[in-house]
Motif scaffolding. Structure first.
Motif, PDB file in Angstrom:
ATOM      1  N   SER A  20      14.825  54.131  31.778  1.00 53.95           N
ATOM      2  CA  SER A  20      15.275  53.536  30.523  1.00 53.95           C
ATOM      3  C   SER A  20      15.458  54.605  29.454  1.00 53.95           C
ATOM      4  O   SER A  20      14.883  55.693  29.534  1.00 53.95           O
ATOM      5  CB  SER A  20      14.297  52.462  30.040  1.00 53.95           C
ATOM      6  OG  SER A  20      13.083  53.047  29.637  1.00 53.95           O
ATOM      7  N   ILE A  21      16.272  54.246  28.480  1.00 49.29           N
ATOM      8  CA  ILE A  21      16.521  55.149  27.361  1.00 49.29           C
ATOM      9  C   ILE A  21      16.773  54.324  26.112  1.00 49.29           C
ATOM     10  O   ILE A  21      17.351  53.232  26.186  1.00 49.29           O
ATOM     11  CB  ILE A  21      17.703  56.111  27.639  1.00 49.29           C
ATOM     12  CG1 ILE A  21      17.775  57.180  26.559  1.00 49.29           C
ATOM     13  CG2 ILE A  21      19.023  55.350  27.794  1.00 49.29           C
ATOM     14  CD1 ILE A  21      18.563  58.401  26.963  1.00 49.29           C
ATOM     15  N   LEU A  22      16.305  54.820  24.986  1.00 48.10           N
ATOM     16  CA  LEU A  22      16.551  54.214  23.679  1.00 48.10           C
ATOM     17  C   LEU A  22      17.296  55.244  22.847  1.00 48.10           C
ATOM     18  O   LEU A  22      16.793  56.358  22.645  1.00 48.10           O
ATOM     19  CB  LEU A  22      15.244  53.801  23.007  1.00 48.10           C
ATOM     20  CG  LEU A  22      15.361  53.220  21.602  1.00 48.10           C
ATOM     21  CD1 LEU A  22      16.202  51.935  21.600  1.00 48.10           C
ATOM     22  CD2 LEU A  22      13.980  52.953  21.024  1.00 48.10           C
ATOM     23  N   LEU A  23      18.484  54.878  22.401  1.00 39.46           N
ATOM     24  CA  LEU A  23      19.353  55.781  21.646  1.00 39.46           C
ATOM     25  C   LEU A  23      19.633  55.210  20.268  1.00 39.46           C
ATOM     26  O   LEU A  23      19.598  53.996  20.070  1.00 39.46           O
ATOM     27  CB  LEU A  23      20.696  55.943  22.363  1.00 39.46           C
ATOM     28  CG  LEU A  23      20.654  56.424  23.795  1.00 39.46           C
ATOM     29  CD1 LEU A  23      22.016  56.251  24.448  1.00 39.46           C
ATOM     30  CD2 LEU A  23      20.219  57.879  23.839  1.00 39.46           C
ATOM     31  N   GLU A  24      19.934  56.100  19.329  1.00 44.11           N
ATOM     32  CA  GLU A  24      20.379  55.676  18.005  1.00 44.11           C
ATOM     33  C   GLU A  24      21.649  56.431  17.672  1.00 44.11           C
ATOM     34  O   GLU A  24      21.759  57.634  17.935  1.00 44.11           O
ATOM     35  CB  GLU A  24      19.295  55.954  16.959  1.00 44.11           C
ATOM     36  CG  GLU A  24      19.649  55.434  15.581  1.00 44.11           C
ATOM     37  CD  GLU A  24      18.496  55.551  14.600  1.00 44.11           C
ATOM     38  OE1 GLU A  24      17.546  54.745  14.697  1.00 44.11           O
ATOM     39  OE2 GLU A  24      18.546  56.468  13.761  1.00 44.11           O
ATOM     40  N   PHE A  25      22.620  55.720  17.110  1.00 46.14           N
ATOM     41  CA  PHE A  25      23.871  56.346  16.690  1.00 46.14           C
ATOM     42  C   PHE A  25      24.509  55.491  15.604  1.00 46.14           C
ATOM     43  O   PHE A  25      24.170  54.316  15.426  1.00 46.14           O
ATOM     44  CB  PHE A  25      24.826  56.569  17.863  1.00 46.14           C
ATOM     45  CG  PHE A  25      25.157  55.344  18.659  1.00 46.14           C
ATOM     46  CD1 PHE A  25      26.312  54.621  18.424  1.00 46.14           C
ATOM     47  CD2 PHE A  25      24.308  54.902  19.666  1.00 46.14           C
ATOM     48  CE1 PHE A  25      26.619  53.496  19.160  1.00 46.14           C
ATOM     49  CE2 PHE A  25      24.599  53.780  20.424  1.00 46.14           C
ATOM     50  CZ  PHE A  25      25.765  53.069  20.166  1.00 46.14           C
ATOM     51  N   SER A  26      25.426  56.108  14.867  1.00 44.50           N
ATOM     52  CA  SER A  26      26.116  55.417  13.777  1.00 44.50           C
ATOM     53  C   SER A  26      27.563  55.179  14.145  1.00 44.50           C
ATOM     54  O   SER A  26      28.177  55.972  14.868  1.00 44.50           O
ATOM     55  CB  SER A  26      26.039  56.241  12.495  1.00 44.50           C
ATOM     56  OG  SER A  26      24.700  56.337  12.067  1.00 44.50           O
ATOM     57  N   LEU A  27      28.090  54.089  13.634  1.00 47.25           N
ATOM     58  CA  LEU A  27      29.475  53.702  13.869  1.00 47.25           C
ATOM     59  C   LEU A  27      30.217  53.774  12.538  1.00 47.25           C
ATOM     60  O   LEU A  27      30.248  52.803  11.778  1.00 47.25           O
ATOM     61  CB  LEU A  27      29.532  52.291  14.452  1.00 47.25           C
ATOM     62  CG  LEU A  27      28.844  52.167  15.809  1.00 47.25           C
ATOM     63  CD1 LEU A  27      28.448  50.730  16.092  1.00 47.25           C
ATOM     64  CD2 LEU A  27      29.737  52.719  16.893  1.00 47.25           C
ATOM     65  N   PRO A  28      30.793  54.943  12.216  1.00 45.32           N
ATOM     66  CA  PRO A  28      31.422  55.131  10.915  1.00 45.32           C
ATOM     67  C   PRO A  28      32.700  54.298  10.762  1.00 45.32           C
ATOM     68  O   PRO A  28      33.297  53.870  11.748  1.00 45.32           O
ATOM     69  CB  PRO A  28      31.742  56.630  10.893  1.00 45.32           C
ATOM     70  CG  PRO A  28      31.908  56.990  12.324  1.00 45.32           C
ATOM     71  CD  PRO A  28      30.934  56.120  13.071  1.00 45.32           C
ATOM     72  N   GLU A  29      33.096  54.108   9.521  1.00 43.42           N
ATOM     73  CA  GLU A  29      34.280  53.293   9.269  1.00 43.42           C
ATOM     74  C   GLU A  29      35.545  53.885   9.874  1.00 43.42           C
ATOM     75  O   GLU A  29      36.493  53.160  10.164  1.00 43.42           O
ATOM     76  CB  GLU A  29      34.461  53.041   7.775  1.00 43.42           C
ATOM     77  CG  GLU A  29      34.713  54.294   6.959  1.00 43.42           C
ATOM     78  CD  GLU A  29      34.755  54.002   5.469  1.00 43.42           C
ATOM     79  OE1 GLU A  29      35.102  52.867   5.077  1.00 43.42           O
ATOM     80  OE2 GLU A  29      34.438  54.909   4.695  1.00 43.42           O
ATOM     81  N   ASN A  30      35.562  55.198  10.142  1.00 44.71           N
ATOM     82  CA  ASN A  30      36.741  55.809  10.759  1.00 44.71           C
ATOM     83  C   ASN A  30      36.737  55.717  12.288  1.00 44.71           C
ATOM     84  O   ASN A  30      37.651  56.215  12.944  1.00 44.71           O
ATOM     85  CB  ASN A  30      36.901  57.267  10.313  1.00 44.71           C
ATOM     86  CG  ASN A  30      35.793  58.167  10.836  1.00 44.71           C
ATOM     87  OD1 ASN A  30      34.685  57.715  11.127  1.00 44.71           O
ATOM     88  ND2 ASN A  30      36.088  59.443  10.945  1.00 44.71           N
ATOM     89  N   CYS A  31      35.734  55.064  12.871  1.00 48.12           N
ATOM     90  CA  CYS A  31      35.678  54.862  14.320  1.00 48.12           C
ATOM     91  C   CYS A  31      36.864  53.988  14.731  1.00 48.12           C
ATOM     92  O   CYS A  31      37.057  52.895  14.190  1.00 48.12           O
ATOM     93  CB  CYS A  31      34.359  54.196  14.708  1.00 48.12           C
ATOM     94  SG  CYS A  31      34.262  53.735  16.450  1.00 48.12           S
ATOM     95  N   ASP A  32      37.643  54.462  15.688  1.00 41.52           N
ATOM     96  CA  ASP A  32      38.857  53.730  16.068  1.00 41.52           C
ATOM     97  C   ASP A  32      38.575  52.402  16.768  1.00 41.52           C
ATOM     98  O   ASP A  32      39.484  51.583  16.914  1.00 41.52           O
ATOM     99  CB  ASP A  32      39.789  54.599  16.901  1.00 41.52           C
ATOM    100  CG  ASP A  32      39.222  55.012  18.246  1.00 41.52           C
ATOM    101  OD1 ASP A  32      38.041  54.708  18.543  1.00 41.52           O
ATOM    102  OD2 ASP A  32      39.958  55.655  19.013  1.00 41.52           O
ATOM    103  N   PHE A  33      37.348  52.157  17.181  1.00 42.01           N
ATOM    104  CA  PHE A  33      37.019  50.857  17.772  1.00 42.01           C
ATOM    105  C   PHE A  33      37.230  49.712  16.782  1.00 42.01           C
ATOM    106  O   PHE A  33      37.466  48.573  17.174  1.00 42.01           O
ATOM    107  CB  PHE A  33      35.569  50.812  18.252  1.00 42.01           C
ATOM    108  CG  PHE A  33      35.291  51.588  19.504  1.00 42.01           C
ATOM    109  CD1 PHE A  33      36.233  51.695  20.519  1.00 42.01           C
ATOM    110  CD2 PHE A  33      34.064  52.200  19.683  1.00 42.01           C
ATOM    111  CE1 PHE A  33      35.949  52.391  21.688  1.00 42.01           C
ATOM    112  CE2 PHE A  33      33.777  52.899  20.844  1.00 42.01           C
ATOM    113  CZ  PHE A  33      34.726  52.999  21.846  1.00 42.01           C
ATOM    114  N   PHE A  34      37.135  49.999  15.484  1.00 40.40           N
ATOM    115  CA  PHE A  34      37.260  48.956  14.472  1.00 40.40           C
ATOM    116  C   PHE A  34      38.713  48.592  14.159  1.00 40.40           C
ATOM    117  O   PHE A  34      38.968  47.584  13.523  1.00 40.40           O
ATOM    118  CB  PHE A  34      36.558  49.379  13.174  1.00 40.40           C
ATOM    119  CG  PHE A  34      35.066  49.455  13.288  1.00 40.40           C
ATOM    120  CD1 PHE A  34      34.297  48.311  13.435  1.00 40.40           C
ATOM    121  CD2 PHE A  34      34.416  50.683  13.256  1.00 40.40           C
ATOM    122  CE1 PHE A  34      32.916  48.381  13.546  1.00 40.40           C
ATOM    123  CE2 PHE A  34      33.040  50.761  13.356  1.00 40.40           C
ATOM    124  CZ  PHE A  34      32.285  49.607  13.499  1.00 40.40           C
TER     125      PHE A  34
END
Length: 133
Positions: A20-34
């Motif tokens: 298992s792994i626990l990760l943290e990351f941010s999804l900035p407004e410039n992320c193309d997924f949005f």
């Protein structure tokens, strides 16, 4: 490379063990997924959440991700731009499955959870999900 391609800074490992792994990351407004999911509001699409899980599972557990089926997947809250999230991924080698939970950094919101049965690349019948987006 996968994350930077989408405008996401590298993840931070909070905790890791063999399965298992626990990760943290941010999804900035410039992320193309949005871009363009819903014209009136920017949300992280479900397919992007699953693709992120697949990317990290492949990266940290060195498993080819071909899903034979989704055992259960739930999407409980929307993820908006500039969110910092935590993703907990567990690989069960006995059941050949991956389970994940995507939550807010403080753990108060559960954005999505899911369990996916895996098949080998050459076993046939699976769907590849490994950074396809």
């Amino acid at each position: 490379m996968y994350l930077t391609k989408h405008g996401i800074a590298p993840e931070k490992i909070i905790e890791k063990n063999d399965d298992s792994i626990l990760l943290e990351f941010s999804l900035p407004e410039n992320c193309d997924f949005f871009e363009g999911h819903f014209p009136e509001i920017e949300l992280l699409p479900a397919v992007a959440q699953i693709d992120l899980m697949a990317h990290f599972a492949k990266k940290y557990f060195d498993i080819p991700l071909y899903f034979s089926k989704t055992k259960r997947t739930k999407f409980g809250a929307p993820i908006f731009p500039n969110a910092t999230v935590r993703m907990n991924i567990k690989f069960n080698s006995e059941k050949n499955s991956v389970t994940y939970k995507l939550s807010s950094a403080n753990g108060e919101k559960i954005y999505s959870t899911g369990t996916f049965a895996l098949v080998g690349k050459d076993d046939g019948g699976g769907y590849e999900c490994s950074g396809a987006l």
